[in-house]
Design a protein around this motif. Sequence first.
Motif, PDB file in Angstrom:
ATOM      1  N   ALA A  29       0.693  -1.138   0.084  1.00  0.00           N
ATOM      2  CA  ALA A  29      -0.209  -0.106   0.019  1.00  0.00           C
ATOM      3  C   ALA A  29       0.776   1.296  -0.116  1.00  0.00           C
ATOM      4  O   ALA A  29       0.490   2.142  -0.704  1.00  0.00           O
ATOM      5  CB  ALA A  29      -0.790  -0.051   1.314  1.00  0.00           C
ATOM      6  N   THR A  30       1.889   1.303   0.677  1.00  0.00           N
ATOM      7  CA  THR A  30       2.830   2.293   0.879  1.00  0.00           C
ATOM      8  C   THR A  30       3.467   2.613  -0.585  1.00  0.00           C
ATOM      9  O   THR A  30       3.618   3.863  -0.866  1.00  0.00           O
ATOM     10  CB  THR A  30       3.993   2.133   1.803  1.00  0.00           C
ATOM     11  N   VAL A  31       3.907   1.714  -1.166  1.00  0.00           N
ATOM     12  CA  VAL A  31       4.405   1.909  -2.551  1.00  0.00           C
ATOM     13  C   VAL A  31       3.311   1.989  -3.643  1.00  0.00           C
ATOM     14  O   VAL A  31       3.555   3.436  -4.598  1.00  0.00           O
ATOM     15  CB  VAL A  31       4.827   0.370  -3.057  1.00  0.00           C
ATOM     16  N   MET A  32       2.070   1.973  -3.235  1.00  0.00           N
ATOM     17  CA  MET A  32       0.946   2.442  -4.380  1.00  0.00           C
ATOM     18  C   MET A  32       0.674   3.978  -3.884  1.00  0.00           C
ATOM     19  O   MET A  32       0.693   4.693  -4.856  1.00  0.00           O
ATOM     20  CB  MET A  32      -0.231   1.595  -3.924  1.00  0.00           C
ATOM     21  N   ASN A  33       0.776   4.493  -2.645  1.00  0.00           N
ATOM     22  CA  ASN A  33       0.417   5.678  -2.295  1.00  0.00           C
ATOM     23  C   ASN A  33       1.719   6.537  -2.830  1.00  0.00           C
ATOM     24  O   ASN A  33       1.265   7.700  -3.351  1.00  0.00           O
ATOM     25  CB  ASN A  33       0.411   6.000  -0.809  1.00  0.00           C
ATOM     26  N   ILE A  34       3.118   6.263  -2.681  1.00  0.00           N
ATOM     27  CA  ILE A  34       3.964   6.901  -3.146  1.00  0.00           C
ATOM     28  C   ILE A  34       3.926   7.081  -4.578  1.00  0.00           C
ATOM     29  O   ILE A  34       4.113   8.005  -5.239  1.00  0.00           O
ATOM     30  CB  ILE A  34       5.279   6.365  -2.655  1.00  0.00           C
ATOM     31  N   THR A  35       3.627   6.041  -5.336  1.00  0.00           N
ATOM     32  CA  THR A  35       3.639   5.874  -6.878  1.00  0.00           C
ATOM     33  C   THR A  35       2.356   6.825  -7.270  1.00  0.00           C
ATOM     34  O   THR A  35       2.696   7.769  -8.176  1.00  0.00           O
ATOM     35  CB  THR A  35       3.063   4.474  -7.241  1.00  0.00           C
ATOM     36  N   GLY A  36       1.172   6.735  -6.445  1.00  0.00           N
ATOM     37  CA  GLY A  36       0.170   7.579  -6.741  1.00  0.00           C
ATOM     38  C   GLY A  36       0.643   9.352  -6.725  1.00  0.00           C
ATOM     39  O   GLY A  36       0.253   9.842  -7.584  1.00  0.00           O
TER      40      GLY A  36
END
Length: 257
Positions: free
Chosen positions: A236-243
């Motif tokens: 989820a952290t990777v998705m948030n940073i990517t987003g």
Amino acid sequence: MTADPFKHFRIVGALMMRELSTRFGRDGLGFAWLVVEPLAFCIGVILLWKLLKPEYEHGLRTTPFIFTGYTAIVLIRHLVGFSMNSLSANVGLLHHRDVTAVHIFLSRNFLEFAGASLSFIIVYAALFAFGQIELPHDLLLLYSGWFLLGWVGMGFGLMLAGLAMQFDVIERIVPIVTYLLIPLSGAFVMVEWIPYQWRETYLLLPFAHGIEMIRSSVFGEFTKTHYHPTYALAFATVMNITGLLLISVSKNRVEIE
């Protein structure tokens, strides 16, 4: 001149208050609709399933099972849905020098998470009052699962919104993606029910982990659950940073009228 470290918090807070006022108005229920809307849908679905389904299925009481699953899918879909139209509904705010696209996305996500959380608490209390659900066996696990689910939903929504700013076709496939979340999120299935050879593959998707944590708290230690919170948190952290990165690099593609 020293930058104000709390400026961004104040901007997001102000945008949340503005969103409450513009979306729900000041008359009638006003901002209470933020809670009432998901609350009404949740209660309706629970009542419908209670009429159509037996009291227990697979050894689990139907009402708390549907409650935990439906509130989870509502949270994820709201975070995704309101992320997708955040800029189109608030593009005029970008005229203000201090307001960025990231501020707008964060304010909407925090607001939706707060509304869904209040609905969850109210429905839980009502079901407990009518003897349909027991008190959580582990409050920390319940809170952790719910916040993890919100973090996953927010990251997924921000990533889709960022991609939509780059590729117009993404907006057209998001409704399909949100429907696919019904079977893929684990909202209406326990991971234990999935055939063993497919279980770990299914758990590669981050959505089910938070829901399994919530159900572990609600049903207790005698119900077999499967979750890896560290994996889901990292995903989820990777998705948030990517987003957030996609939104930041795509800001020049937004037409400010």
